[in-house]
Write an enzyme that holds these catalytic residues in place. Sequence first.
Site, short mmCIF file in Angstrom:
data_model
loop_
_atom_site.label_atom_id
_atom_site.label_comp_id
_atom_site.label_asym_id
_atom_site.label_seq_id
_atom_site.Cartn_x
_atom_site.Cartn_y
_atom_site.Cartn_z
N TYR D 61 -1.32 -7.01 -2.20
CA TYR D 61 -1.07 -5.81 -1.38
C TYR D 61 -0.21 -6.18 -0.19
O TYR D 61 -0.34 -7.27 0.37
CB TYR D 61 -2.40 -5.20 -0.92
CG TYR D 61 -3.20 -4.67 -2.08
CD1 TYR D 61 -3.06 -3.35 -2.50
CD2 TYR D 61 -4.07 -5.50 -2.78
CE1 TYR D 61 -3.77 -2.87 -3.60
CE2 TYR D 61 -4.79 -5.03 -3.87
CZ TYR D 61 -4.63 -3.71 -4.26
OH TYR D 61 -5.33 -3.24 -5.35
N GLU D 62 0.63 -5.25 0.23
CA GLU D 62 1.55 -5.55 1.32
C GLU D 62 0.83 -5.84 2.64
O GLU D 62 1.42 -6.37 3.57
CB GLU D 62 2.58 -4.43 1.50
CG GLU D 62 1.99 -3.09 1.83
CD GLU D 62 3.01 -1.95 1.69
OE1 GLU D 62 4.09 -2.16 1.15
OE2 GLU D 62 2.68 -0.83 2.15
N SER D 63 -0.45 -5.53 2.69
CA SER D 63 -1.24 -5.83 3.89
C SER D 63 -1.53 -7.32 4.02
O SER D 63 -2.07 -7.74 5.05
CB SER D 63 -2.55 -5.05 3.84
OG SER D 63 -3.19 -5.27 2.59
N GLY D 64 -1.21 -8.10 3.01
CA GLY D 64 -1.44 -9.54 3.09
C GLY D 64 -2.55 -10.02 2.17
O GLY D 64 -2.81 -11.22 2.08
#
Lengths: 307, 307, 266, 266
Positions: D61-64
């Site tokens: 996920y782009e949140s890390g």
Amino acid sequence: MRTDKVVPLRDAVARYVTDGATVALEGFGHLIPFAAGHEIIRQGRTGLTICRMTPDIITDQLLAAGCVDRLVASFFASGSAGSLYEIRRRVESHDPAPLAVEELSHYGMYCRYRAGAADLPFYPLRSYAGSDLPDLNPQIRTVDSPYGEGLVHVVPPLKPDVTIIHAQRADGLGNVQMWGITGAQQEAAYAAGSVVVTVEEVVAPEVIRSDPNRTILPAHAVDAVCHVPRGAHPSYAQGCYDRDSAFYREWTAISKDKQRIRQWVREWVLETADHEEYLARLGDERWQTLEVAPAPSGSVSYGRRQA
Amino acid sequence: MRTDKVVPLRDAVARYVTDGATVALEGFGHLIPFAAGHEIIRQGRTGLTICRMTPDIITDQLLAAGCVDRLVASFFASGSAGSLYEIRRRVESHDPAPLAVEELSHYGMYCRYRAGAADLPFYPLRSYAGSDLPDLNPQIRTVDSPYGEGLVHVVPPLKPDVTIIHAQRADGLGNVQMWGITGAQQEAAYAAGSVVVTVEEVVAPEVIRSDPNRTILPAHAVDAVCHVPRGAHPSYAQGCYDRDSAFYREWTAISKDKQRIRQWVREWVLETADHEEYLARLGDERWQTLEVAPAPSGSVSYGRRQA
Amino acid sequence: MTTHLDLAAASDVDPASTEFLAAVAARELAGVGRVFAGVGLPTLAVDLARRTINPHVELIYESGVVGAHPEAMAEGIADSVLVSGAEAVVSMEALFGYVLQGGHVDVGFLGAAQVDRWGTINTSFIGSRDRPQVRLPGSGGASDIIASAAEVVVVLRRHDPSALPAEVDFCTSPSPVLASRDPAVMQPRGFGVRTVITPLGVLRRRDRLGELELAATHPGVSVDDVRAATGWDLAVRRDVQVTRPPSVEDVRLLREEIDTVRLYLR
Amino acid sequence: MTTHLDLAAASDVDPASTEFLAAVAARELAGVGRVFAGVGLPTLAVDLARRTINPHVELIYESGVVGAHPEAMAEGIADSVLVSGAEAVVSMEALFGYVLQGGHVDVGFLGAAQVDRWGTINTSFIGSRDRPQVRLPGSGGASDIIASAAEVVVVLRRHDPSALPAEVDFCTSPSPVLASRDPAVMQPRGFGVRTVITPLGVLRRRDRLGELELAATHPGVSVDDVRAATGWDLAVRRDVQVTRPPSVEDVRLLREEIDTVRLYLR
């Protein structure tokens, strides 16, 4: 099923470190992958390009063993312990042969790994205005800022064929965790074609997953995990054992003598079958001086949603 | 003596957030500094440029309260919860006024913070070949790689006057620790002129120092620490409380109605003296739905040298 | 004379001794917020400053440690004692990019083999770069530090025309004077070397584009001694001082509490 | 007919339903190592794939968050359930720079408002950019993902000439075809959009610089229906298939185990 990546160090080195390869052995003073370096010596690799910000004793040893043709580095001494004489002989007297060296500052070399990891054509930094380093290393160039501030120095990507690091723990899937000084390990690993990690401890995935912020390398970035306790000696593993500073001090005398360093390599590396035998030769008494008292981090909560 | 940086949120906002300032309020879905945003509204700031990768509900609220003239952002919706209608009215109908917007992709905006934090003239990334974004945002430019690969896109530094973030804990010296999603907080803080951090808990320096790898911002990067428990509501703080997803879903209807969003701001922000009163209005029953069960990280050892 | 030793009294250590150099260097940290400390003599100086004139100086190391509180003397910038109990261990990007290049370091504390008139540092080669007489350690973080620290303090173990030459054999870490010769390149934010402490005296630069001047001679050293040992026509400040020697307590701390194994004290 | 329900049997859900779209999308993850999942329909598809055809797909996920093991359906890409029990939470630089731009993502899973003939995605504006009819969410990570993921799968909730126009109103996330028109710029590593799943059928691109072609129609939908609903002269593959509907079990999982609150199911 996801593959279990745990393999013996011997097999990992045999598979991933080939003659002539560019090999990054990272670990900034901390967690230096000595056991892996020794295994490279045992397997008699030649023609390697070694990338290490601080070459340290391990590079002196690899050089003395005849494994290395070229060095990419940013500091050519061994911390507090002084000169690395095998490197000096190669550079100062071309003895036994000249050594190709690509030299940068610490930040410059780190930026090369970053560019490699992020697949960027270059990475900018502000370190070299007025320095002779760009003249010494023509890979350091400049770019004109399109916002009008003038020229800024840049470095190109560094992409090792294989990066080898040591860590406190990993699971069998290849998720790697470390604490203390983390150096350039994450960048050097993501920049590499293959990644080998030696660890103090192979733990269950649940241990890793209880604290995901400690993961430096997710499983997808790792090809092989090797269980090599005490694999960083004579450097250290934060919380596991301390640096063998006595050995670092002894090294100056060993490496200053061309015959003696070769004798050391024979005795401690070539004539030991593996890291276990190296440790046995070192002995328990010596190891006791490296033991550290516990200093717990304490636990935080990640929380769990209630149904 | 090192200064104790703990101050009331009211004082920190009064001092560091001035009319017309560029204010970064970061937190990527997690740890969004809602309480600080509300305090900005209470103090009636105007003419702000708000920087947030994901503007989220807090920006919709700041806009409705008339605080904001300009937005630097990379995603204009509210995660799963759909549109932010105050933003949409400003952009689509110029109602009540046009809104200046500088738009990037997530990575582009993050790279702007990075360039700001590292005092670089630009930061390269490979996201925009063929995209209309560089045409929309002329700050996205290109640089010719001196290593021959062609043009690569770059973004300039973003340097907010003040960055405000929320974290799980800090000590009074200003060392800030967080876990879970850490977003752009470190970069946005180092890029800023001043840094205000609201925290769930102010802890003793010994707690911070028992686990130094969890520190996201060292003390020197922080100007004010404000003790604001539950200061991220309706977003969440990993391990402390969960996201108020019901509120996120309700927001669509509130923000869709121009009068209703203004009523909401009056009732929940302007007519509450501070975050404590906001929480009291929310009520314990609602809070209970946000509680999470413990999920301990476990403890590691940093070790201590024996004498 | 009483049997009670006056700890603040001047010691009689040799100006060329490590104790003298470290104690004089420590004074440079009075009132300094954040120091980026290299290995060796800087370690001693920083440790002494923390125990005497500046207990709250923030110690930053290129290994990523920020706000170190070492319980023992660090043997190197990546020693485990710097990590345990530190306020932060950050990524190399945060350290070199944000903390250093971002402008948060007040003083960089470096060693050197050679320093020239403008405060240019050579830590790379003595002799030619292709086949040097001595292969020195190279830059490490030094050229990164000199570009971005507000100012740099250098401690030299020798003071002779080869250590302080008119021109260094190799410019590892340039003075802003050298950087200014290529104005098309973004200029470093730092002042460069402000102070050089040697076994003979203290040299300082007044202006960012100025040269080193003799600011103080150590006890028993004449201005002419210093000038004769310097590889260029060294300017002398009109108000040149005589260095106050380390106190008895400084020397005791260095020997009995800091470097008990005499790793750096020689 | 037995009372024992055959879970593998075809369900009769409407091809325009979220269940149908999610189940068809999930199939795209067969054999995929790492998927970068956006919010909404991709969440459902990825979750379903994990429970059926690809239990070991690595969720990024782009949140890390890397290697998420959510215990409940994530409401957004930064949901706490993605973090707890994940294999890693990394910095944004590691995520966007090393994992994504460095080339470790096999499939990017995106939503879109418009997709054109070449697989160009618009998630920014409907109408003019200065005073748009609809201000869409913008890029988020989409333009970063399309540049660097090996390939991209898009799920559209509508199939009409405004959702699949000849030309998008704004090119947020370009096809490599558009990038190739400026060969001086470093080209994206990715294939771009390989697959578009709509309520009418499945469109695919065969070549990196090729156009979308009709690869499958959903049950009850004719090739002519799809062509009429598409904003350009849609090419049709000679071997065009009829989409296999979701199984009864797929639908049960989506409704009873994955999206129990019907956040994304509509």
